[in-house]
Design a protein around this motif. Structure first.
Motif, PDB file in Angstrom:
ATOM      1  N   ILE A   1       0.837  -1.199   0.000  1.00 27.92           N
ATOM      2  CA  ILE A   1       0.000   0.000   0.000  1.00 27.92           C
ATOM      3  C   ILE A   1       0.874   1.252   0.000  1.00 27.92           C
ATOM      4  N   PHE A   2       2.014   1.200   0.692  1.00 33.86           N
ATOM      5  CA  PHE A   2       2.927   2.344   0.682  1.00 33.86           C
ATOM      6  C   PHE A   2       3.442   2.598  -0.738  1.00 33.86           C
ATOM      7  N   ARG A   3       3.801   1.512  -1.464  1.00 33.45           N
ATOM      8  CA  ARG A   3       4.282   1.672  -2.846  1.00 33.45           C
ATOM      9  C   ARG A   3       3.193   2.260  -3.745  1.00 33.45           C
ATOM     10  N   ILE A   4       1.957   1.829  -3.544  1.00 33.91           N
ATOM     11  CA  ILE A   4       0.841   2.367  -4.325  1.00 33.91           C
ATOM     12  C   ILE A   4       0.650   3.850  -4.010  1.00 33.91           C
ATOM     13  N   LEU A   5       0.665   4.182  -2.740  1.00 37.75           N
ATOM     14  CA  LEU A   5       0.512   5.572  -2.316  1.00 37.75           C
ATOM     15  C   LEU A   5       1.613   6.448  -2.913  1.00 37.75           C
ATOM     16  N   ASP A   6       2.836   5.938  -2.914  1.00 33.01           N
ATOM     17  CA  ASP A   6       3.963   6.672  -3.476  1.00 33.01           C
ATOM     18  C   ASP A   6       3.773   6.895  -4.982  1.00 33.01           C
ATOM     19  N   GLN A   7       3.358   5.859  -5.689  1.00 28.98           N
ATOM     20  CA  GLN A   7       3.165   5.970  -7.133  1.00 28.98           C
ATOM     21  C   GLN A   7       2.036   6.945  -7.468  1.00 28.98           C
ATOM     22  N   VAL A   8       0.938   6.850  -6.755  1.00 28.45           N
ATOM     23  CA  VAL A   8      -0.200   7.747  -6.985  1.00 28.45           C
ATOM     24  C   VAL A   8       0.203   9.186  -6.699  1.00 28.45           C
ATOM     25  N   THR A   9       0.885   9.403  -5.583  1.00 25.03           N
ATOM     26  CA  THR A   9       1.295  10.759  -5.203  1.00 25.03           C
ATOM     27  C   THR A   9       2.245  11.357  -6.231  1.00 25.03           C
ATOM     28  N   ASN A  10       3.191  10.560  -6.711  1.00 27.70           N
ATOM     29  CA  ASN A  10       4.133  11.066  -7.719  1.00 27.70           C
ATOM     30  C   ASN A  10       3.416  11.448  -9.007  1.00 27.70           C
ATOM     31  N   ALA A  11       2.447  10.649  -9.427  1.00 31.72           N
ATOM     32  CA  ALA A  11       1.702  10.965 -10.646  1.00 31.72           C
ATOM     33  C   ALA A  11       0.889  12.246 -10.461  1.00 31.72           C
ATOM     34  N   LEU A  12       0.201  12.377  -9.344  1.00 30.23           N
ATOM     35  CA  LEU A  12      -0.584  13.581  -9.089  1.00 30.23           C
ATOM     36  C   LEU A  12       0.323  14.802  -8.987  1.00 30.23           C
ATOM     37  N   ALA A  13       1.492  14.653  -8.349  1.00 32.57           N
ATOM     38  CA  ALA A  13       2.436  15.761  -8.228  1.00 32.57           C
ATOM     39  C   ALA A  13       2.944  16.196  -9.603  1.00 32.57           C
ATOM     40  N   ALA A  14       3.009  15.260 -10.548  1.00 35.23           N
ATOM     41  CA  ALA A  14       3.444  15.573 -11.911  1.00 35.23           C
ATOM     42  C   ALA A  14       2.300  16.137 -12.751  1.00 35.23           C
ATOM     43  N   GLY A  15       1.125  16.288 -12.134  1.00 37.35           N
ATOM     44  CA  GLY A  15      -0.017  16.848 -12.853  1.00 37.35           C
ATOM     45  C   GLY A  15      -0.802  15.827 -13.650  1.00 37.35           C
ATOM     46  N   GLU A  16      -0.523  14.551 -13.437  1.00 35.06           N
ATOM     47  CA  GLU A  16      -1.218  13.489 -14.163  1.00 35.06           C
ATOM     48  C   GLU A  16      -2.385  12.962 -13.351  1.00 35.06           C
ATOM     49  N   GLY A  17      -3.394  12.475 -14.038  1.00 33.56           N
ATOM     50  CA  GLY A  17      -4.510  11.828 -13.370  1.00 33.56           C
ATOM     51  C   GLY A  17      -4.192  10.367 -13.119  1.00 33.56           C
ATOM     52  N   ILE A  18      -4.924   9.774 -12.223  1.00 36.91           N
ATOM     53  CA  ILE A  18      -4.754   8.367 -11.872  1.00 36.91           C
ATOM     54  C   ILE A  18      -6.114   7.700 -11.975  1.00 36.91           C
ATOM     55  N   THR A  19      -6.145   6.515 -12.571  1.00 37.99           N
ATOM     56  CA  THR A  19      -7.367   5.722 -12.593  1.00 37.99           C
ATOM     57  C   THR A  19      -7.121   4.456 -11.799  1.00 37.99           C
ATOM     58  N   VAL A  20      -7.945   4.207 -10.816  1.00 36.17           N
ATOM     59  CA  VAL A  20      -7.852   3.002 -10.000  1.00 36.17           C
ATOM     60  C   VAL A  20      -8.914   2.045 -10.524  1.00 36.17           C
ATOM     61  N   VAL A  21      -8.456   0.848 -10.918  1.00 33.18           N
ATOM     62  CA  VAL A  21      -9.355  -0.131 -11.518  1.00 33.18           C
ATOM     63  C   VAL A  21      -9.161  -1.476 -10.824  1.00 33.18           C
ATOM     64  N   PRO A  22     -10.196  -2.027 -10.205  1.00 31.10           N
ATOM     65  CA  PRO A  22     -10.063  -3.362  -9.631  1.00 31.10           C
ATOM     66  C   PRO A  22      -9.753  -4.374 -10.736  1.00 31.10           C
TER      67      PRO A  22
END
Length: 175
Positions: free
Chosen positions: A64-85
């Motif tokens: 979960i920490f790795r996911i949080l890090d990846q999501v945060t980095n993408a958002l910080a770069a101005g990119e959107g994130i899509t979470v898909v089960p």
């Protein structure tokens, strides 16, 4: 023993998150904090924790920490994130977009049996898990083909006996 939790309505669907422009500085600061925490985690072999409003800390699982890090980095770069089960079904256009190919190319792969799909009505549906499996096997095949080409190139060089031919091969490589 499997544990079931009540998921919020819509949690089994794709959800896209876009960075809010007024929160950009806060997101950047949070991304930097996560990097600092990661450095400390690796140096101390410790885990990050989430603290609730009462001050109780609970370790954050590494995944979960790795996911949080990846999501945060993408958002910080101005990119959107899509979470898909992973079990979600996609339309052929969504599946094609996920793989980065055209819809007609995806349909050819489906009809050739390269990717599993369902057709509950008139339209095909593709599970994300099946797309990921195809992607992984395609990458493995591509790596194997590249290794084979490298071996063939080395074999061809080993068979060249005339120095002029070797020089021509080197010139071709330089181009």
């Amino acid at each position: 023993m499997s544990t079931s939790i009540d998921m919020p309505r819509g949690a089994r669907q794709a959800q896209t998150y876009l960075p809010e422009t007024d929160a950009r500085e806060e997101i950047l600061d949070f991304a930097l904090l996560l990097r600092e925490i990661e450095v400390l985690r690796t140096q101390n072999s410790s885990r990050a924790a989430l603290v609730d409003p009462q001050g109780n800390a609970r370790p954050i699982p590494d995944e979960i920490f790795r996911i949080l890090d990846q999501v945060t980095n993408a958002l910080a770069a101005g990119e959107g994130i899509t979470v898909v089960p992973q079990g979600v079904s996609m339309t052929t256009q969504q599946a094609a977009d996920f793989l980065g190919i055209s819809r007609p190319t995806l349909v050819r792969l489906l009809e050739a049996g390269d990717i599993a799909y369902d057709k509950p009505g008139r339209h095909r549906r593709v599970r994300l898990g099946d797309l990921i499996a195809y992607q992984e096997s395609f990458r493995a095949e591509r790596r194997a083909a590249m290794r084979e080409l490298q071996r063939a190139g080395l074999d061809a060089r080993a068979q060249v006996r005339d120095p002029a031919d070797l020089k021509r091969l080197s010139e071709l490589d330089a181009e």
